[in-house]
Design a protein around this motif. Structure first.
Motif, PDB file in Angstrom:
ATOM      1  N   ASP A 169      37.383  35.659  43.042  1.00  0.00           N
ATOM      2  CA  ASP A 169      38.489  36.529  42.632  1.00  0.00           C
ATOM      3  C   ASP A 169      38.963  36.274  41.205  1.00  0.00           C
ATOM      4  O   ASP A 169      39.788  37.013  40.684  1.00  0.00           O
ATOM      5  N   GLU A 175      43.354  36.989  38.270  1.00  0.00           N
ATOM      6  CA  GLU A 175      43.031  36.904  39.691  1.00  0.00           C
ATOM      7  C   GLU A 175      42.989  38.347  40.163  1.00  0.00           C
ATOM      8  O   GLU A 175      44.022  39.042  40.130  1.00  0.00           O
ATOM      9  N   ASN A 176      41.841  38.822  40.580  1.00  0.00           N
ATOM     10  CA  ASN A 176      41.622  40.255  40.781  1.00  0.00           C
ATOM     11  C   ASN A 176      42.090  40.961  39.508  1.00  0.00           C
ATOM     12  O   ASN A 176      41.573  40.666  38.452  1.00  0.00           O
TER      13      ASN A 176
HETATM   14  C1  LIG Z   1      41.832  39.494  45.565  1.00  0.00           C
HETATM   15  O1  LIG Z   1      40.917  40.343  46.216  1.00  0.00           O
HETATM   16  C2  LIG Z   1      40.375  39.808  47.430  1.00  0.00           C
HETATM   17  C3  LIG Z   1      39.405  40.796  47.999  1.00  0.00           C
HETATM   18  O2  LIG Z   1      38.578  41.299  47.011  1.00  0.00           O
HETATM   19  C4  LIG Z   1      41.481  39.520  48.402  1.00  0.00           C
HETATM   20  O3  LIG Z   1      40.971  38.901  49.571  1.00  0.00           O
HETATM   21  C5  LIG Z   1      42.503  38.608  47.775  1.00  0.00           C
HETATM   22  O4  LIG Z   1      43.596  38.417  48.632  1.00  0.00           O
HETATM   23  C6  LIG Z   1      43.006  39.208  46.481  1.00  0.00           C
HETATM   24  N1  LIG Z   1      43.917  38.292  45.859  1.00  0.00           N
HETATM   25  C7  LIG Z   1      45.149  38.646  45.553  1.00  0.00           C
HETATM   26  C8  LIG Z   1      46.030  37.604  44.976  1.00  0.00           C
HETATM   27  O5  LIG Z   1      45.546  39.784  45.732  1.00  0.00           O
END
Ligand SMILES: *[C@@H]1O[C@H](CO)[C@@H](O)[C@H](O)[C@H]1NC(C)=O
Ligand SMILES: *[C@@H]1O[C@H](CO)[C@@H](O)[C@H](O)[C@H]1NC(C)=O
Ligand SMILES: *[C@@H]1O[C@H](CO)[C@@H](O)[C@H](O)[C@H]1NC(C)=O
Ligand SMILES: *[C@@H]1O[C@H](CO)[C@@H](O)[C@H](O)[C@H]1NC(C)=O
Ligand SMILES: *[C@@H]1O[C@H](CO)[C@@H](O)[C@H](O)[C@H]1NC(C)=O
Ligand SMILES: *[C@@H]1O[C@H](CO)[C@@H](O)[C@H](O)[C@H]1NC(C)=O
Ligand SMILES: *[C@@H]1O[C@H](CO)[C@@H](O)[C@H](O)[C@H]1NC(C)=O
Length: 522
Positions: free
Chosen positions: A185, A202-203
Motif C-alpha cells: 500500500d 499510503e494508497n
Molecule cells: C489501502 O488499500 C488497501 C486495499 O488496496 C486496503 O486494504 C487498505 O486498508 C488501504 N489503506 C488505507 C489506510 O486506506
C-alpha cells in the motif's frame, strides 16, 4: 495422483538443492536461467535467481546480496506476476528477438520487462553494483536495466526520480508483507510539481515528504548533514530530475528502502555484528506526518502542544484548536494589503523545513533580494526563500496556503513570510513596549542606587563639616563618587532625551532602548 505429488515434492527438493548451481554472471539466448540456478556478479556482491518466499507455490525472480547470511532482496522482477503452481518449470530466457521473459513449464510468458526493446546479440548480466542489464554484447548498447524499475530498494548509484523525456518514474513501492513481494500500500516517489520533493503515500494519502533539495540536502532531512561517508547528489536538468547517492568507501554496504509498514529507512550492514543497522528513518516524529498542524500551521516537537500558527496567523476555528483538533489550520489575522493596492512586508521564519513546494515556483538565477521584489509584486505569493542555502541565492516562491512547515533545532532553513503591515507592526510594537519597560526598569534602578549613595554621602557630610561649602545637588559630579558611570535623575534624563522621543533614539540593545543625549549633560 499420489505419484504426481511425490514427484513434484521430489522435483522441489531437487531444485532447492540445485540453488547452489551458479551459471556465471550472464544469460544469453543459448544459456537461459532455470529455476534453481543463479547468476552472480563478477566479484560476488550480488546474486540473481529464483525464490519462493513463504507460500511455496509462488515463484519470483530476485536479486539479493550473495555474501550476506539471511537473504536481503534488493529487487524483484515479477513481484505482481509470480509463476504459480509450476514447480521446477520456470525459466528466464532471451528469445531470438532479444526479448527477456520468464516462461512457465509450457512456454507461456509469465513476465517480461517493461520498456525493453529488441536487441541483437543480446546478453543479460548481473553487475557488481546490483544492476541487471540487458545489452547488445557487440556494441554494449543498453536496452533495459533493473535500476530503472526499483522495487522497494534504492542502491548506491541508482537514479531515484524521473527521466522527463520518456516519462520513466523510478519509485519505491513497499512489499505487501514479510513473505509477500507483491506491491503493497505504500509508495515513495518524486513529485516534480514546483520544486521537486519525494512524497510517501499510503494508497492515495500523502503521509510524509522530504521537502525540496536546498542545494545541500533535502529540506526535511537535516540528518543528511552528518553522514560524511555518503556523497548525496541531486540532478535537475530539462531531461532528468533525480537523486542519487554514492559512498566514499566502496566496502560500505548500504541501502535505502521503503518497508512494508510504510517507513523509509537507510540501513548499513555491520559486519562485526552481522546485522543491518538503521541509521535513519522517516516518518520519525509527529511533525513528520504530512500537514500535522493544518494549513499555515507550524509544527515544533519542542512545544508541548506541538502545533502553533505561523506568525501573523491565528487558528481558523479556535474551539477546535483548543481541543487539539488542528486540521483546519490557521488563517491570517489581517488580509494582505496588496488586495487593496497597499503594501505588505515580510517576517523571517527561521530554522524550518520549508512548506510543501508543489505549488511553488523556482528560479535558480535570482538573488534573494530579487526574489523578495518579485514575490511582493504578485499578490498570490505568500512566502519566499533561497533555493540554494549553500550560496544563499536562488528563489523559491510559495503561492497560497503554506502546508507542512515544521521547525528544527538544528539544520533548518529560513523562509520569509508575507504579512500585512499591521501584523508586522504588531510584532514591532510588542518589541518596542518591552524595550520601554526595560528602559524604565534600568533607569529606576539607577535612580534608586543613586539616591542611596546620595543619602549615604549626605549622612557622611552631616557628620563632618563640608569643606566645599554649598553644593548643587543636581551636579552630577557629586553623585559619581566611587562609581564608573554617571548617574542622572529622571528629570535630567527626560529632558536630555526630549521625553524619550524617537528622534533621540539611536537603537535598541538587548537591555533596552539607547538614546543620544546632548553633550552638555555629560
Ligand atoms: C489501502 O488499500 C488497501 C486495499 O488496496 C486496503 O486494504 C487498505 O486498508 C488501504 N489503506 C488505507 C489506510 O486506506
Ligand atoms: C573486482 O575486484 C577486483 C580485485 O579486487 C577489482 O580490481 C575490480 O575493480 C573489481 N571489479 C568490480 C566490478 O568491482
Ligand atoms: C495453486 O495450487 C493451490 C493448491 O494446490 C490451489 O489452491 C490454487 O488455486 C492454485 N492456483 C492456481 C493459480 O492454479
Ligand atoms: C521485435 O520483436 C517482435 C516480436 O518478435 C517483432 O515482431 C518485431 O519485428 C521486432 N522488432 C524489431 C525492431 O526487431
Ligand atoms: C511508480 O512507477 C511505476 C512505473 O515504474 C508507475 O507505474 C507508478 O505509477 C509509480 N507510482 C507512483 C506512486 O508514482
Ligand atoms: C537470520 O534469520 C534468523 C531466523 O529468522 C534470525 O534468527 C537471525 O537473527 C537472522 N540473522 C540476521 C543476521 O538477520
Ligand atoms: C502570480 O502567480 C501566479 C502563480 O504562479 C500566477 O498564476 C499569476 O499569473 C501571477 N500573477 C501575476 C500578476 O503575475
Amino acid at each position: 495422483m499420489k505419484g504426481s505429488t511425490q514427484e513434484s515434492a521430489f522435483a522441489f527438493l531437487f531444485f532447492t538443492l540445485f540453488t547452489l548451481s551458479i551459471a556465471g554472471d550472464s544469460i544469453t539466448p543459448t544459456q537461459p536461467l532455470r529455476d534453481g540456478q543463479t547468476i552472480v556478479s563478477p566479484n560476488g556482491t550480488f546474486e540473481l535467481g529464483f525464490f519462493r518466499p513463504g507460500a511455496l507455490n509462488k515463484l519470483y525472480i530476485g536479486i539479493w546480496y550473495h555474501n550476506l547470511p539471511n537473504r536481503t532482496y534488493v529487487w524483484v522482477a515479477n513481484r505482481d506476476d509470480p509463476l504459480v503452481n509450476d514447480t521446477g518449470g520456470g525459466v528466464l530466457r532471451i528469445d531470438r528477438d532479444g526479448r527477456l521473459a520468464l516462461l512457465n513449464r509450457v512456454g507461456g510468458v509469465v513476465w517480461s520487462p517493461k520498456g525493453a526493446t529488441n536487441v541483437t546479440n543480446p546478453i543479460a548480466r548481473i553487475q557488481e553494483d546490483g544492476n541487471f542489464v540487458l545489452t547488445n554484447s557487440a556494441t554494449g548498447a543498453l536496452a533495459w536495466q533493473s535500476f530503472d524499475y526499483p522495487t522497494d530498494t534504492i542502491l548506491p548509484g541508482m537514479k531515484y526520480g524521473w527521466d522527463l523525456k520518456t516519462g520513466l518514474d523510478r519509485n519505491m513501492t513497499s512489499w505487501r508483507g514479510p513473505d509477500d513481494p507483491s506491491s503493497g500500500d505504500y509508495s515513495f516517489y518524486m513529485d516534480v510539481h514546483g520544486s521537486p520533493q519525494f512524497k510517501l503515500f499510503e494508497n492515495s494519502t500523502l503521509k510524509y515528504r522530504t521537502g525540496p533539495w536546498n542545494g545541500l540536502r533535502f529540506s526535511g532531512i537535516p540528518e543528511m548533514k552528518t553522514y560524511d561517508q555518503f556523497i548525496f547528489q541531486f540532478v535537475q536538468n530539462p531531461t532528468e530530475v533525480y537523486y542519487t547517492y554514492t559512498l566514499k568507501q566502496s566496502n560500505i554496504i548500504t541501502r535505502l528502502i521503503l518497508n512494508q509498514a510504510g517507513v523509509t529507512q537507510r540501513l548499513v550492514w555491520l559486519d562485526a555484528q552481522q546485522i543491518w543497522n538503521i541509521i535513519w528513518f522517516a516518518p520519525m516524529d509527529p511533525c513528520d506526518n504530512y500537514g500535522k498542524c493544518g494549513p499555515n500551521g507550524l509544527c515544533d516537537t519542542n512545544e508541548i502542544s506541538l502545533c502553533d500558527c505561523l506568525r501573523g496567523f491565528e487558528p481558523k476555528t479556535p474551539q477546535a484548536w483548543y481541543l487539539r483538533d488542528v486540521s483546519d489550520g490557521c488563517v491570517r489575522k489581517t488580509a494582505l494589503a496588496c488586495r487593496g493596492g497597499g503594501s505588505d512586508g515580510f517576517v523571517v521564519v527561521s530554522g524550518v523545513k520549508v512548506p510543501d513546494t508543489s505549488r511553488s515556483m523556482v528560479d535558480r538565477t535570482m538573488s534573494l533580494d530579487e526574489c523578495r521584489g518579485k514575490c511582493l509584486k504578485n499578490c498570490s505569493c505568500t512566502a519566499y526563500g533561497a533555493a540554494d542555502i549553500g550560496s544563499g541565492s536562488g528563489c523559491v516562491m510559495w503561492y497560497g496556503d503554506l502546508m507542512d512547515t515544521r521547525t528544527y533545532g538544528d539544520g533548518g532553513q529560513d523562509i520569509y513570510l508575507r504579512l500585512a503591515s499591521s501584523d508586522l507592526d504588531d510584532e514591532h510594537h510588542k518589541k518596542k513596549l518591552i524595550g520601554v519597560v526595560v528602559a524604565v526598569v534600568v533607569v529606576s534602578s539607577m535612580l534608586l542606587l543613586g539616591s542611596s549613595f546620595w543619602f549615604v554621602l549626605k549622612r557622611k557630610k552631616a557628620s563632618k563639616v563640608s569643606r566645599r561649602g554649598t553644593q548643587n545637588e543636581n551636579n552630577p559630579e557629586n553623585s559619581t563618587m566611587g562609581m564608573d558611570l554617571p548617574l542622572f535623575d529622571l528629570s535630567t534624563i527626560v529632558m536630555a532625551t526630549d521625553n524619550f522621543s524617537n528622534a533621540n533614539k539611536i537603537g535598541e540593545g538587548g537591555f533596552g532602548l539607547v538614546y543620544k543625549v546632548p553633550f552638555f549633560i555629560l
